[in-house]
Motif scaffolding. Structure first.
Motif, PDB file in Angstrom:
ATOM      1  N   ASN A  14       0.815  -1.219   0.000  1.00  0.00           N
ATOM      2  CA  ASN A  14       0.000   0.000   0.000  1.00  0.00           C
ATOM      3  C   ASN A  14       0.848   1.268   0.000  1.00  0.00           C
ATOM      4  OD1 ASN A  14      -2.534   1.238  -0.117  1.00  0.00           O
ATOM      5  ND2 ASN A  14      -2.590   1.537   2.096  1.00  0.00           N
ATOM      6  N   GLY A  15       1.933   1.242  -0.767  1.00  0.00           N
ATOM      7  CA  GLY A  15       2.782   2.421  -0.892  1.00  0.00           C
ATOM      8  C   GLY A  15       3.785   2.599   0.223  1.00  0.00           C
ATOM      9  N   GLU A  16       3.826   1.679   1.171  1.00  0.00           N
ATOM     10  CA  GLU A  16       4.756   1.783   2.304  1.00  0.00           C
ATOM     11  C   GLU A  16       5.787   0.662   2.238  1.00  0.00           C
ATOM     12  OE1 GLU A  16       2.592   1.645   5.925  1.00  0.00           O
ATOM     13  OE2 GLU A  16       1.364   3.411   5.491  1.00  0.00           O
ATOM     14  N   LEU A  17       7.043   1.011   2.527  1.00  0.00           N
ATOM     15  CA  LEU A  17       8.082  -0.001   2.679  1.00  0.00           C
ATOM     16  C   LEU A  17       8.064  -0.472   4.131  1.00  0.00           C
ATOM     17  CD1 LEU A  17      11.097   1.332   0.573  1.00  0.00           C
ATOM     18  CD2 LEU A  17       9.683  -0.671   0.122  1.00  0.00           C
ATOM     19  N   ARG A  18       7.535  -1.653   4.330  1.00  0.00           N
ATOM     20  CA  ARG A  18       7.403  -2.195   5.680  1.00  0.00           C
ATOM     21  C   ARG A  18       8.505  -3.206   5.953  1.00  0.00           C
ATOM     22  NH1 ARG A  18       0.898  -2.774   6.792  1.00  0.00           N
ATOM     23  NH2 ARG A  18       0.297  -0.744   5.863  1.00  0.00           N
ATOM     24  N   GLN A  19       8.764  -3.447   7.220  1.00  0.00           N
ATOM     25  CA  GLN A  19       9.834  -4.360   7.606  1.00  0.00           C
ATOM     26  C   GLN A  19       9.254  -5.645   8.178  1.00  0.00           C
ATOM     27  OE1 GLN A  19      12.739  -2.313  10.075  1.00  0.00           O
ATOM     28  NE2 GLN A  19      13.787  -1.616   8.237  1.00  0.00           N
ATOM     29  N   TRP A  20       9.807  -6.731   7.705  1.00  0.00           N
ATOM     30  CA  TRP A  20       9.345  -8.057   8.104  1.00  0.00           C
ATOM     31  C   TRP A  20      10.130  -8.534   9.323  1.00  0.00           C
ATOM     32  CZ3 TRP A  20       5.530 -11.316   7.517  1.00  0.00           C
ATOM     33  CH2 TRP A  20       5.712 -12.685   7.763  1.00  0.00           C
TER      34      TRP A  20
END
Length: 540
Positions: free
Chosen positions: A34-40
């Motif tokens: 959704n347009g965000e670089l998220r961290q796993w």
């Protein structure tokens, strides 16, 4: 190293690898949602290179990174993001003017170019592709984006006019399909993924991208470019085991278009999981068993040169590779001699070495599988005719020419997808023709000969068996303006820079009776530019 050197010395010691090609492990934890670089923060899959390093205990595959092992929750979150961005065709991206979507793709191509060196290095280390071919794959992909933009401009120019027929005014354009699930293959993880992803995007679809099982890490340098170039939710990335994360996507019924390049077994499973199959549009690139046919009057030097490249480029790991060769018995002995000599001249080594032709194989267990094929062929009367053919060392497999192959062998029908070349002698041209008629596959064929009459007779028959007949040249995909398709179990749909635009869109029209009031209304909409669809704007 030269082909004649012992395979035991094929792998270098770690300290012998040139500094410019050393790779810092890429432990990927970022993903785009959704347009965000998220961290796993969950479990990860470690990635080992097919490139081994020599140690006192023997060759050891190098750990080059890791990627997230996502599950059903994350898969559905990525899908929901794409569904929300599409918003039943009412979202910002699908209703955006064509020229604006083009600008987004141009921005992405510009940002992508900045990551060339990173992506090329990961291609080498992750799938064992040579430096030259890795650079070609990257550059060809950028060119494909630009060519797709040009093709859409041309398509939109043609669509910018109104048609008046039988008292009806109409404007016909193309509209997006919806949410596309894009899944590419490991042998061209960048290029083949983008040949479906890019046209899907530029036509207004939103996407979920699932990289192949080998060739995952090279997408990481491009995540920021995706984020910056496209609105939120238009591109979402998903990582993990396909058997875990793709079933919930398909069974949701929310995937409108499936772009998949891989095996027919996997494609069948994906399609069957969709609850509304008639609403699902599919574009599939599947298996192929492309033959070469060497006629008695063929230029053998040319045939050998093309067949070497056609069967062994990237170790034969291409759907367009020549995977079986029919050679007329009058020239079979000479052909085999020349072909074996040509293989002996191929350079074997690591991907970064200049002039390297044969490199390590990325799939775990692949050398052992190829050895099984050779054992089966030997059991049914064939031999490996080139010196050293079929020799193995860890992830390395030396090319094997198998002769004479017959219909009892697995190599006769099975797509080997590796450096094993089955060769069959024939006396009657009906032998290779019958093979193609009975084959499950129908992608391409290569014909080698000089007599115009006999070649013409073959062409007229074989164009109804495959989708491309190559005259005195190897099978191949390009140029990308040419259609790339397959009959039978080899493909569904046609890809080229123009065909792909049609594959990921549908013809839609606005129509009205040819009445003065309707003319005034349409004229007002067009003059005032109230509509992005109903428009006569001409994209230069």
């Amino acid at each position: 190293m030269p082909a004649t050197a012992p395979l035991e010395t094929i792998f270098p010691a770690l300290d012998a690898i040139p500094a410019e090609f050393m790779l810092t492990p890429a432990n990927q934890i970022d993903y785009l949602l959704n347009g965000e670089l998220r961290q796993w923060t969950g479990p990860v899959q470690q990635v080992y290179s097919p490139v081994c390093c020599a140690t006192a205990e023997g060759p050891v595959r190098q750990l080059i990174g890791s990627f997230p092992l996502m599950g059903e929750t994350e898969a559905l979150a990525a899908l929901d993001s794409a569904v929300s961005a599409y918003n039943n065709g009412r979202g910002h991206w699908p209703t955006m003017p064509v020229w604006q979507r083009i600008e987004h793709l141009q921005k992405f191509a510009w940002l992508m170019k900045e990551k060339r060196d990173e992506v090329v290095k990961l291609l080498m280390w992750e799938i064992g592709k040579s430096l030259v071919d890795s650079r070609k794959e990257f550059d060809r992909t950028v060119d494909y984006i630009l060519d797709t933009i040009d093709a859409l401009k041309e398509l939109d120019r043609v669509s910018s006019r109104f048609v008046i027929e039988q008292g009806i005014i109409g404007q016909i354009r193309r509209a997006p399909l919806g949410v596309t699930l894009s899944m590419g293959p490991y042998n061209y993880p960048l290029n083949e993924t983008f040949t479906t992803l890019i046209p899907a995007l530029i036509m207004g679809n939103t996407t979920v991208v699932k990289p192949p099982r080998h060739g995952v890490l090279l997408f990481h340098p491009l995540l920021k470019a995706f984020q910056e170039a496209f609105p939120p939710g238009v591109v979402n990335t998903l990582y993990g085991a396909g058997r875990v994360i793709t079933p919930p996507l398909m069974s949701s019924g929310k995937v409108d278009s499936l772009a998949f390049i891989g095996t027919s077994k996997a494609a069948d499973t994906l399609q069957k999981a969709h609850p509304k199959p008639h609403r699902l549009r599919v574009t599939l690139g599947l298996e192929a068993k492309n033959p070469a046919i060497i006629l008695p009057d063929a230029d053998l030097d040319l045939a050998v040169s093309e067949c070497i490249t056609g069967s062994l480029s990237f170790n034969g790991q291409r759907c367009t590779a020549l995977k079986i060769i029919f050679v007329h018995e009058s020239v079979s002995e000479k052909f085999l001699q020349l072909f074996s000599n040509a293989i002996a001249g191929l350079k074997c080594g690591m991907p970064w070495e200049p002039g390297v032709g044969i490199t390590p194989l990325p799939e775990s267990g692949k050398p052992e599988y190829l050895a099984e094929l050779l054992a089966d062929a030997a059991h049914h009367g064939a031999k490996v005719v080139n010196e050293g053919g079929g020799s193995m060392h860890a992830t390395f497999f030396y090319p094997a020419v198998v002769y004479p192959v017959n219909e009892r062998m697995r190599l006769y029908n099975e797509e080997q997808f590796g450096p094993v070349v089955p060769v069959l002698p024939f006396s009657d041209i009906e032998t290779p023709i019958r093979y193609m008629v009975n084959s499950c596959y129908g992608q391409q064929v290569s014909l080698f000969g000089r007599d115009s009459e006999s070649m013409a007779a073959l062409i007229d028959q074989l164009v109804n068996q495959v989708c491309r007949v190559n005259i005195n040249s190897q099978c191949q995909r390009g140029p990308d303006i040419f259609p790339f398709a397959g009959r039978k179990d080899s493909a569904v749909g046609t890809l080229s820079v123009s065909d792909a635009l049609r594959a990921f869109s549908i013809r839609t029209l606005v129509a009205a009776k040819d009445q003065e009031s309707n003319k005034e209304l349409i004229g007002s909409i067009v003059r005032e530019r109230h509509s992005h669809f109903l428009s006569t704007d001409f994209i230069l």
